[in-house]
Design an enzyme around this catalytic site. Structure first.
Site, PDB file in Angstrom:
ATOM      1  CB  SER A  69      11.723  11.029   0.001  1.00 41.87           C
ATOM      2  OG  SER A  69      12.236  11.546   1.049  1.00 41.87           O
ATOM      3  CD  GLU A 376      21.986  13.788   3.808  1.00 43.28           C
ATOM      4  OE1 GLU A 376      22.769  13.836   2.602  1.00 43.28           O
ATOM      5  OE2 GLU A 376      20.681  13.564   3.731  1.00 43.28           O
ATOM      6  NE  ARG A 502      25.378  18.108  -3.447  1.00 40.75           N
ATOM      7  CZ  ARG A 502      23.998  17.909  -3.398  1.00 40.75           C
ATOM      8  NH1 ARG A 502      23.012  18.824  -3.085  1.00 40.75           N
ATOM      9  NH2 ARG A 502      23.535  16.827  -3.936  1.00 40.75           N
TER      10      ARG A 502
HETATM   11  C1  16G Z   1      18.174  12.290  -1.388  1.00 43.08           C
HETATM   12  C2  16G Z   1      19.151  11.645  -0.453  1.00 43.08           C
HETATM   13  C3  16G Z   1      19.477  12.706   0.766  1.00 43.08           C
HETATM   14  C4  16G Z   1      20.032  13.930   0.389  1.00 43.08           C
HETATM   15  C5  16G Z   1      19.086  14.562  -0.749  1.00 43.08           C
HETATM   16  C6  16G Z   1      19.769  15.518  -1.605  1.00 43.08           C
HETATM   17  C7  16G Z   1      18.893   9.229   0.326  1.00 43.08           C
HETATM   18  C8  16G Z   1      18.184   8.177   0.926  1.00 43.08           C
HETATM   19  N1  16G Z   1      18.526  10.508   0.223  1.00 43.08           N
HETATM   20  O1  16G Z   1      16.875  12.560  -0.924  1.00 43.08           O
HETATM   21  O2  16G Z   1      20.154  12.104   1.788  1.00 43.08           O
HETATM   22  O3  16G Z   1      20.186  15.098   1.174  1.00 43.08           O
HETATM   23  O4  16G Z   1      19.014  13.601  -1.865  1.00 43.08           O
HETATM   24  O5  16G Z   1      19.159  15.939  -2.655  1.00 43.08           O
HETATM   25  O6  16G Z   1      20.223   9.160  -0.027  1.00 43.08           O
HETATM   26  P1  16G Z   1      20.111  16.934  -3.827  1.00 43.08           P
HETATM   27  O7  16G Z   1      20.895  16.252  -4.657  1.00 43.08           O
HETATM   28  O8  16G Z   1      18.821  17.237  -4.735  1.00 43.08           O
HETATM   29  O9  16G Z   1      20.446  17.980  -3.091  1.00 43.08           O
HETATM   30 MG    MG Z   2      12.571  10.692   2.802  1.00 45.33          MG
END
Ligand code: 16G
Ligand code: MG
Length: 548
Positions: A69, A376, A502
């Protein structure tokens, strides 16, 4: 298939995809994600798991996407897609983690155990669709995925370089042919076709300018828009930047995540005051908009803005169609700007559900509505429509009064333009552009719908991020003891203050979010909360904060 024939599972592992690292790896929010050189055996094993999953689902097709991603080029990742185009069922994440971490010597027996545990009928056919992003490590990993599928006698089908949402779409279509044709062309036909049909019904008017600049993050989304551009018949005048040429590096100082987190414009894009720019992420599943004003000030239009824009328009269509008995709601996470939530409740008068971070949580909550809009703040989101909603709207498009028919036939195209399987930067771009066009809106008026509360995000290194436990959709922290009380005290000192912490699902850090009535106050609150995390949750180093 008797277990003895699983010998080939070991043979492939040993000869082609040996496990050469002891680093424990976990199936996180968006699958496995780490340095690409640690992933080959993991991806091979996920090929095995995808076949088992396909058989548990009676031979329906499963997807495997090779991508990291918005991460930088050295990383890569893999995630599985369930038959309806959704993220892998949560209870399988643990199974995936177990299979990824066993030694090569235990791989065969663990595979047999898992087959028993999930009760897979190994005599069934199995089908797996494999897609990848533009990373130079992706082809090698896609080949490992295909070998995993072959080792368990499944049938892999490779889609080459596609956006993540395109693969979700193709998986869904393969299992439900009413949804569309399971190819990249089928995707364009349905989604871009619907956009062009909407444009026919809605001539350009007012302040809407069909010129759109796009920051492609040097990833796959921009490349696909370059293909789409040729078929748009001029309905959208796309100026594409950061397409991966000219030495531009994937997601480096560009793309949706960079723009959202740093709140600054990407490199590589030409800027004209007040010109809308859409910024995609590396695998094309996130989008944020922004424009610079005549003082070069950044004006961000994030996922919350896209959600509210779409919601207000859909609500209006529903009213004109006289179909307001269909219930509609918006799903957000704690990261949604407080002003957006207030706007949805007070102005749009729509219900809001708040859930934990991660698309799977938003998606499932949105399915509870006839029309569920989820986003989001970081720009990942889409709209989902119940069967009842689709039937009702189609019926009105055919049998309603003239005004209702007109609105409903726009709505039908709006539904076709939506990739309902997962957040999709390209589909969202066409949805947002359609609404701006329908409303004759320029970006500044879009942004004037409400005023964002100043917000700041920080990340803190700690010894073990799992010490942070949360409840209430991540808005309250239950561990370590005393941290929430401390956050409450800090928040109470600020007008309109809000803060939460978090554990990241994708990085080894604790994330801090703070909001207040001025930028200085939001920055101060975020720094204070970060200090509290550092003091109470085992912060490492002398400084509580890492640069984003
Ligand atoms: C991932 C998630 C995204 C979320 C992010 C948070 C999917 C497809 N992607 O990229 O939705 O906002 O994680 O990242 O679910 P973090 O837990 O590192 O803050
Ligand atoms: Mg992505």
């Amino acid at each position: 298939m008797p277990p003895s024939s699983l010998r080939v599972v070991y043979a492939f592992a040993r000869e082609m995809h040996p496990k050469n690292s002891d680093v424990f790896i976990q199936y996180g929010t968006a699958g496995f994600r780490t340095k690409a050189n640690l992933l080959e055996h993991v991806v091979y094993r996920m090929g095995l798991l995808a076949v088992i999953r396909s058989r548990v689902k009676n031979g329906r097709t499963i997807g495997m996407m090779i991508t990291a991603s918005h991460n930088l080029e050295p990383d890569n990742g893999v995630k599985l897609i369930d038959p309806d185009g959704e993220m892998l069922e949560e209870s399988w994440e643990e199974i995936a983690t177990r299979l990824a971490n066993v030694s090569d010597n235990d791989l065969e027996s663990t595979t047999v155990e898992i087959i028993k545990q999930v009760n897979a009928d190994m005599s069934l056919k199995a089908s797996v669709f494999i897609g990848m992003d533009t990373r130079y490590t992706s082809p090698r990993l896609a080949a490992a995925a295909a070998n995993g599928v072959i080792a368990l006698k499944g049938t892999p089908k490779e889609f080459g370089i596609v956006t993540t949402p395109m693969l979700h779409f193709c998986v869904k279509c393969r299992n439900d042919n009413k949804y569309g044709t399971p190819t990249e062309e089928g995707y364009y036909e349905k989604i871009v076709g619907a956009f062009k049909a909407i444009c026919q019904k809605l001539p350009v008017s007012g302040d809407y300018n069909p010129t759109l600049y796009v920051d492609g993050a040097n990833g796959v989304g921009g490349k696909k828009l370059n293909i789409i551009k040729k078929s748009l018949d001029g309905e959208l005048d796309l100026h594409l930047f950061n397409l991966g040429g000219n030495g531009g590096k994937l997601n480096l100082n560009c793309g949706a995540d960079f723009v959202k987190v740093s709140q600054s414009p990407p490199v590589g894009v030409e800027h004209v005051p007040f010109q809308r720019v859409a910024s995609l992420d590396g695998d094309g599943d996130r989008i944020v908009y922004y424009y610079l004003d005549d003082e070069n000030k950044m004006n961000l239009l994030d996922g919350d803005r896209i959600a509210t824009l779409l919601a207000s328009y859909i609500a209006e269509l529903l009213k004109t169609c006289d179909a307001t008995d269909l219930n509609m709601g918006i799903v957000q996470t704690a990261y949604a700007n407080g002003a957006s939530t207030q706007y949805i409740i007070e102005q749009l008068k729509l219900p809001v559900t708040c859930v934990k971070t991660g698309v799977k949580h938003l998606h499932h909550a949105a399915l509870a509505y006839d029309i569920g809009i989820y986003f989001e703040a970081n720009g990942h989101g889409t709209v989902v429509y119940s069967e009842t909603a689709k039937k009702t709207i189609r019926k009105i498009a055919e049998e309603g009064e003239p005004e209702q028919r007109k609105a409903a036939s726009l709505f039908v195209k709006f539904i076709d333009m939506t990739n309902e399987t997962v957040g999709d930067a390209l589909s969202d771009l066409f949805l947002a552009e359609s609404v701006l066009r329908a409303r004759a809106l320029a970006a500044p008026r879009w942004r004037a719908l409400y005023a964002d509360r100043p917000a700041r995000q920080l990340k803190c290194p700690v010894q073990d991020r799992n010490i942070i436990k949360t409840t209430d959709a991540e808005r309250k922290c239950t561990s370590p003891e005393g941290l929430q009380t401390r956050i409450d005290e800090l928040v109470a000192r600020h007008t309109n203050g809000r803060a939460f912490v978090r554990a990241s699902g994708t990085e080894d850090v604790v994330r801090v979010y703070a909001e207040a009535d001025t930028t200085q106050a939001a920055d101060k609150l975020a720094a204070e909360v970060a200090q509290a995390v550092h003091d109470l949750a085992g912060g490492v180093g002398d400084r509580p904060v890492l640069p984003e």
